[in-house]
Enzyme design. Structure first.
Site, short mmCIF file in Angstrom:
data_model
loop_
_atom_site.label_atom_id
_atom_site.label_comp_id
_atom_site.label_asym_id
_atom_site.label_seq_id
_atom_site.Cartn_x
_atom_site.Cartn_y
_atom_site.Cartn_z
N ASN A 112 0.80 -1.23 0.00
CA ASN A 112 0.00 0.00 0.00
C ASN A 112 0.83 1.28 0.00
OD1 ASN A 112 -2.72 -0.53 -0.22
ND2 ASN A 112 -2.81 -1.35 1.86
N GLY A 113 1.84 1.32 0.89
CA GLY A 113 2.68 2.52 0.98
C GLY A 113 3.39 2.77 -0.34
N ASP A 136 -0.05 -9.31 3.36
CA ASP A 136 -1.28 -8.82 3.99
C ASP A 136 -2.51 -8.90 3.07
OD1 ASP A 136 0.27 -8.27 6.17
OD2 ASP A 136 0.37 -6.11 5.82
N GLY A 179 -0.24 -9.03 10.24
CA GLY A 179 -1.40 -8.37 9.66
C GLY A 179 -1.83 -7.32 10.66
N GLU A 230 -2.21 -9.86 14.16
CA GLU A 230 -1.33 -8.93 14.89
C GLU A 230 -2.03 -7.63 15.32
OE1 GLU A 230 1.54 -7.72 12.03
OE2 GLU A 230 2.64 -6.42 13.38
#
Ligand code: F6P
Length: 356
Positions: A112-113, A136, A179, A230
């Site tokens: 995503n980043g 993820d 995650g 997580e």
């Protein structure tokens, strides 16, 4: 002559090297006079201008290799466009280095980043194609990211080993799976390993419900496997911001959600609980056959995009078909597990508790 830069950014996963292998092999077949340039350590290497000129032989055998031979360092999106004392941001430096390195295009492999930064660079005129990697599985607009399938397999193999010792000793085990923001990996791992309970960030758990369900499970069998993501949290913690939640937990002496859950179960049910976590092993090692096949398709498709000058996009799988999405349409969007997801429905239907 065309110069194409390649970089891997964010947390690594299985499948990065196979994806680069497919991308490179495919590009060599499509573009004459091609020079591939490896950018080292992700966007950090692009900011600092650290690169390696690559030759065809560099890609041999990568299909079987774990990790990323280009290296990867996390870069926070929040700081990417903040000007330094000379009035230049990291984004400015990257745009400048793309020009200095005479790169006609850039292919970035990341989560995503990475996609948010890719979109920013595309807006600044960089010809960019992205590929969706992460254990993820939380990139918006693609059915699946690469690395996720292998990580699921690693998690399942791990839990199978925990199961036998849990059964031998009549114990409750909490297995924490990576995650932080989403629970896809805990969900797929938990389902495939026959977990009794799966706790996800998307469905905040109730301590009372979770312990009551566990008690019911322990009436039927002598052990229980609880898989927790997580980033999971309880209904009581829902009102807290991430940082506050971690601080409150730290004050209580819990470093992880599995420690907190273990404490809650021990004090409510008066039984001993063990915790275990595969951690970064979920990201390490070579890609399984599924992810190798998948990354070959993604990498070859990305090469087509580059050869056809289609930029500002990310490769995706939509309803089983390899395609691409506009970066601006997906960057910054979340892909959480939902109540209507078929895995969730199946889990509830077979009696797996989410503790919610
Ligand atoms: O994004 C992948 C991921 O493995 C997450 O599941 C996890 O929360 C995070 O990276 C861990 O990152 P680090 O390698 O920085 O500990």
């Amino acid at each position: 002559m065309k110069r194409i830069g390649i970089l891997t950014s964010g947390g690594d996963c299985a499948g990065l090297n196979p994806a680069i292998y497919a991308l490179a092999k495919s590009l060599y077949g499509k573009i004459d006079n091609l020079q591939l340039v490896g950018i080292l350590d992700g966007y950090t290497g692009l900011i600092e201008g650290r690169v390696r000129e690559l030759v065809e032989a560099d890609f041999e055998g990568l299909i079987e290799e774990g990790g990323t031979f280009l290296g990867s360092i996390r870069q926070s999106f929040k700081t990417i466009d903040i000007k330094d004392e000379n009035g230049s941001s990291k984004a400015d430096k990257m745009v400048k280095n793309v020009a200095l390195l005479q790169l006609d295009a850039l292919v970035v492999l990341g989560g995503n980043g990475t996609h948010k930064v890719a979109n920013l660079l595309a807006e600044r005129g960089v010809n960019i194609v992205a590929l969706p990697k992460t254990i993820d599985n939380d990139i918006f607009g693609t059915d699946e990211t690469f690395g996720y399938n292998t990580a699921t397999q690693v998690g399942v193999d791990y839990i199978e080993r925990i199961r036998t010792t849990a059964a031998s000793h009549s114990r409750v085990f909490i297995i924490e799976i990576m995650g932080n923001k989403v629970g896809w990996l805990a969900l797929s791992t938990g389902l495939a390993s026959g977990a009794d309970m799966i706790i996800l960030p998307e469905f905040p758990y109730s301590v009372d419900k979770m312990t009551a369900d566990l008690q019911a499970i322990l009436k039927k069998k002598n052990y229980a496997l609880v898989v927790v993501s997580e980033g999971a949290f309880s209904k009581d913690e829902k009102k807290l911001k991430n940082k506050e939640r971690l601080q409150v937990r730290q004050e209580l002496g819990f470093r992880t959600i599995s420690e907190k859950l273990a404490h809650e179960i021990e004090s409510e049910l008066g039984i001993q609980v063990r915790t275990a976590m595969p951690g970064h092993a979920l990201r390490g090692g070579t890609a399984n056959a599924y992810d190798r096949n998948y990354t070959l398709q993604l990498g070859a498709y990305a090469a087509d995009l580059v050869a056809d000058d289609v930029f500002g996009v990310t490769v995706a799988k939509v309803k089983g078909k390899i395609t691409h999405n506009q970066l601006k349409a997906i960057a910054g969007k979340a892909k959480p597990v939902t109540d209507v997801n078929q895995k969730v429905l199946a889990a509830r239907s077979i009696g797996i508790s989410f503790g919610d």
